[in-house]
Design a protein around this motif. Structure first.
Motif, short mmCIF file in Angstrom:
data_model
loop_
_atom_site.label_atom_id
_atom_site.label_comp_id
_atom_site.label_asym_id
_atom_site.label_seq_id
_atom_site.Cartn_x
_atom_site.Cartn_y
_atom_site.Cartn_z
N SER A 251 9.75 -13.04 6.56
CA SER A 251 10.27 -11.63 6.40
C SER A 251 10.30 -10.65 7.88
CB SER A 251 9.19 -10.82 5.53
OG SER A 251 7.77 -10.96 5.93
N GLN A 252 9.90 -11.28 8.87
CA GLN A 252 10.12 -10.64 10.01
C GLN A 252 11.41 -10.77 10.63
OE1 GLN A 252 7.40 -12.39 13.11
NE2 GLN A 252 8.33 -11.26 15.00
N LYS A 253 12.14 -11.81 10.28
CA LYS A 253 13.28 -12.27 10.83
C LYS A 253 14.50 -12.09 9.85
CE LYS A 253 10.62 -15.37 13.75
NZ LYS A 253 10.45 -17.02 14.03
N LEU A 254 14.48 -11.10 9.17
CA LEU A 254 15.51 -10.84 8.21
C LEU A 254 16.56 -10.07 8.67
CD1 LEU A 254 13.43 -9.76 5.12
CD2 LEU A 254 14.55 -12.18 5.42
N GLN A 255 17.74 -10.18 8.39
CA GLN A 255 19.06 -9.20 8.63
C GLN A 255 19.05 -7.85 8.39
OE1 GLN A 255 23.00 -11.08 7.87
NE2 GLN A 255 23.25 -10.69 10.09
N PHE A 256 18.30 -7.87 7.24
CA PHE A 256 18.29 -6.43 6.39
C PHE A 256 16.97 -5.88 6.23
CE2 PHE A 256 22.30 -8.44 5.06
CZ PHE A 256 23.34 -7.38 5.14
N VAL A 257 16.56 -4.77 5.71
CA VAL A 257 15.26 -4.23 5.62
C VAL A 257 14.63 -5.24 4.76
CG1 VAL A 257 14.00 -2.28 4.77
CG2 VAL A 257 16.04 -1.86 6.00
N ASP A 258 15.05 -5.73 3.69
CA ASP A 258 14.34 -6.70 2.69
C ASP A 258 15.44 -7.73 2.20
OD1 ASP A 258 12.14 -7.77 1.65
OD2 ASP A 258 11.26 -5.78 1.04
N ARG A 259 14.78 -8.68 1.68
CA ARG A 259 15.60 -9.67 1.05
C ARG A 259 16.52 -9.22 -0.34
NH1 ARG A 259 10.36 -12.30 1.98
NH2 ARG A 259 10.67 -13.91 3.70
N SER A 260 17.36 -10.12 -0.75
CA SER A 260 18.23 -9.63 -1.87
C SER A 260 17.63 -9.81 -3.09
CB SER A 260 19.33 -10.57 -1.74
OG SER A 260 18.86 -11.98 -2.01
N LEU A 261 18.40 -9.26 -4.15
CA LEU A 261 18.09 -9.43 -5.58
C LEU A 261 17.99 -10.74 -6.19
CD1 LEU A 261 17.50 -7.43 -7.92
CD2 LEU A 261 19.93 -7.48 -8.50
N LEU A 262 18.93 -11.72 -5.54
CA LEU A 262 18.85 -13.07 -5.94
C LEU A 262 17.52 -13.72 -5.62
CD1 LEU A 262 21.25 -16.19 -5.14
CD2 LEU A 262 18.79 -16.18 -4.36
N ASN A 263 17.02 -13.27 -4.39
CA ASN A 263 15.55 -13.65 -3.90
C ASN A 263 14.29 -13.08 -4.99
OD1 ASN A 263 14.01 -15.22 -1.85
ND2 ASN A 263 12.94 -13.19 -2.02
N SER A 264 14.39 -11.85 -5.08
CA SER A 264 13.49 -11.31 -6.05
C SER A 264 13.52 -11.69 -7.29
CB SER A 264 13.45 -9.66 -5.97
OG SER A 264 14.81 -9.32 -6.64
#
Length: 395
Positions: free
Chosen positions: A150-163
């Motif tokens: 989560s430190q090395k993400l391209q966006f503020v947080d992960r996508s809906l697919l991931n959640s």
């Protein structure tokens, strides 16, 4: 987090610092973002201490209240300990989550927050130069986006697919193998785990979870393990590509999202598979993932007196596509599209999300400011827009 837990953590951290500052042979290779590194005088073990946090602002227009709803929060706050023990062939990692978002619910009546502090506690033994045995609790070899820190993400947080579909963390055994054919790198990973997720201390309520993953890197390895780092921070000078597929069989899963979510009144066997890819070249990066989860026999566990779904496992499909370009000035612009299609029987709603992100990397992923705007279309609901701004600091 209760006061007793806080005092224990502070005491442990203080003891570690005081002990190793007096007994360690040296503090070496310590640079910003890499933590404090210690090696014992007899070289019998090493320890690297690291900490990081994310301060986030969230804001969005609520079509129901007709108001702008917003908040500040500590999205993540982590302590990390890693190194080797007895021999460089045996390495370990311990990561603790301290924020409410890391631990679980921030409502005291819902959960005892002190029960969920441990994120990772895993030992990795190099059986051969190409084969490692992992023992403990850590991330399962599922979708790429989840395994990326989560430190090395391209966006503020992960996508809906991931959640909705990620396998998250679990306790058990993993085997990691890697070999090379010419410039082509091949990796195979297999795991056996409890299936209920992290920090579970009761007896196994269903069956075990079995996960397999295969990766192919046709153009060789990425710099700095860049196939598991969002954005082309290393600025690859030749094209690099990683293709992968994962399959997970969770026998008699007890939680609505396999390793995550509420425990349900009945179990179901969940079958999940992912395909994903990562590409990087001269500041440009692109990643795509597809997820598919099924529950043979049907995902719905319980209906109420009106016939509406009261308990269900989360099944269906999702697609996530994202790409970005990191400019020489270390500003990055990125876009993401996510399509989530739950199984109709579950009663969950389809969603589509469009995200535009702008990031400024000051010291790589260790010190950065990221922002994104997400437009969400959800079946039977009004469209929503959310804005997020986040600072990451890791040392």
């Amino acid at each position: 987090m209760n006061h007793y837990t806080t005092r224990v953590l502070l005491a442990l951290f203080t003891i570690c610092l005081s002990t190793f500052s007096t007994q360690a042979q040296t503090i070496n290779k310590s640079t910003f973002g890499k933590g404090l590194q210690f090696i014992a005088a007899d070289s019998s073990f090493s320890l690297q201490l690291g900490a990081r946090f994310q301060l986030q602002y969230q804001g969005g227009y609520d079509p129901n209240t007709k108001n702008w709803e917003d908040r500040f929060l500590v999205r993540r706050s982590r302590l990390k300990f890693d190194g080797f023990a007895f021999s460089p062939r045996l390495v370990y990692k311990i990561e603790l989550g301290l924020s409410n978002s890391d631990i679980g619910s921030d409502v005291p009546d819902v959960t005892n927050n002190a029960d969920n502090i441990i994120l990772d506690a895993v030992a990795k033994w190099a059986l051969t130069p190409n084969l490692r045995l992992w023992v403990g609790q850590t991330k399962l070899p599922g979708n790429r986006e989840r395994v990326i820190s989560s430190q090395k993400l391209q966006f503020v947080d992960r996508s809906l697919l991931n959640s909705r579909f990620n396998l998250d963390r679990d306790a058990g055994l993993q085997l990691h193998h890697e070999h090379q054919l010419g410039q082509v790198v091949l990796r195979e990973i297999g795991s056996i785990s409890m299936g209920e997720g992290r920090d579970i201390t009761v007896n196994n309520s269903g069956g075990y979870d079995y996960t397999g993953r295969v990766e192919i890197l046709p153009f060789g390895e990425f710099k700095g393990n860049g196939d598991y780092v969002s954005s082309d921070i290393e600025r690859e000078q030749t094209p690099k590509l990683s293709l992968a597929a994962s399959y997970d069989y969770n026998n008699n899963a007890a939680r609505e999202q396999a390793q995550l979510g509420d425990f349900l009144s009945e179990t179901r066997t969940l079958r999940t598979w992912f395909v994903d890819a990562m590409f990087k070249y001269r500041g440009f990066s692109a990643m795509g993932e597809y997820a598919n989860r099924k529950a043979p026999g049907g995902p719905v566990v319980l209906r109420d007196e009106f016939g509406d779904v009261a308990e269900t496992f989360v099944t269906g499909t999702a697609l996530n596509l994202q790409a970005g370009y990191l400019m020489p000035s270390n500003w990055e612009v990125a876009g993401r599209y996510t399509d989530y299609n739950p199984t109709a029987e579950t009663g969950l709603r389809n969603q589509e999300q469009y995200t535009l992100g702008v990031s400024r990397y000051i010291v790589g992923h260790s010190l950065k400011v990221q922002s994104d705007v997400t437009f969400t279309q959800e079946a039977e609901r009004e469209d929503q827009t959310q804005f997020r701004l986040q600072m990451e600091l890791a040392f």
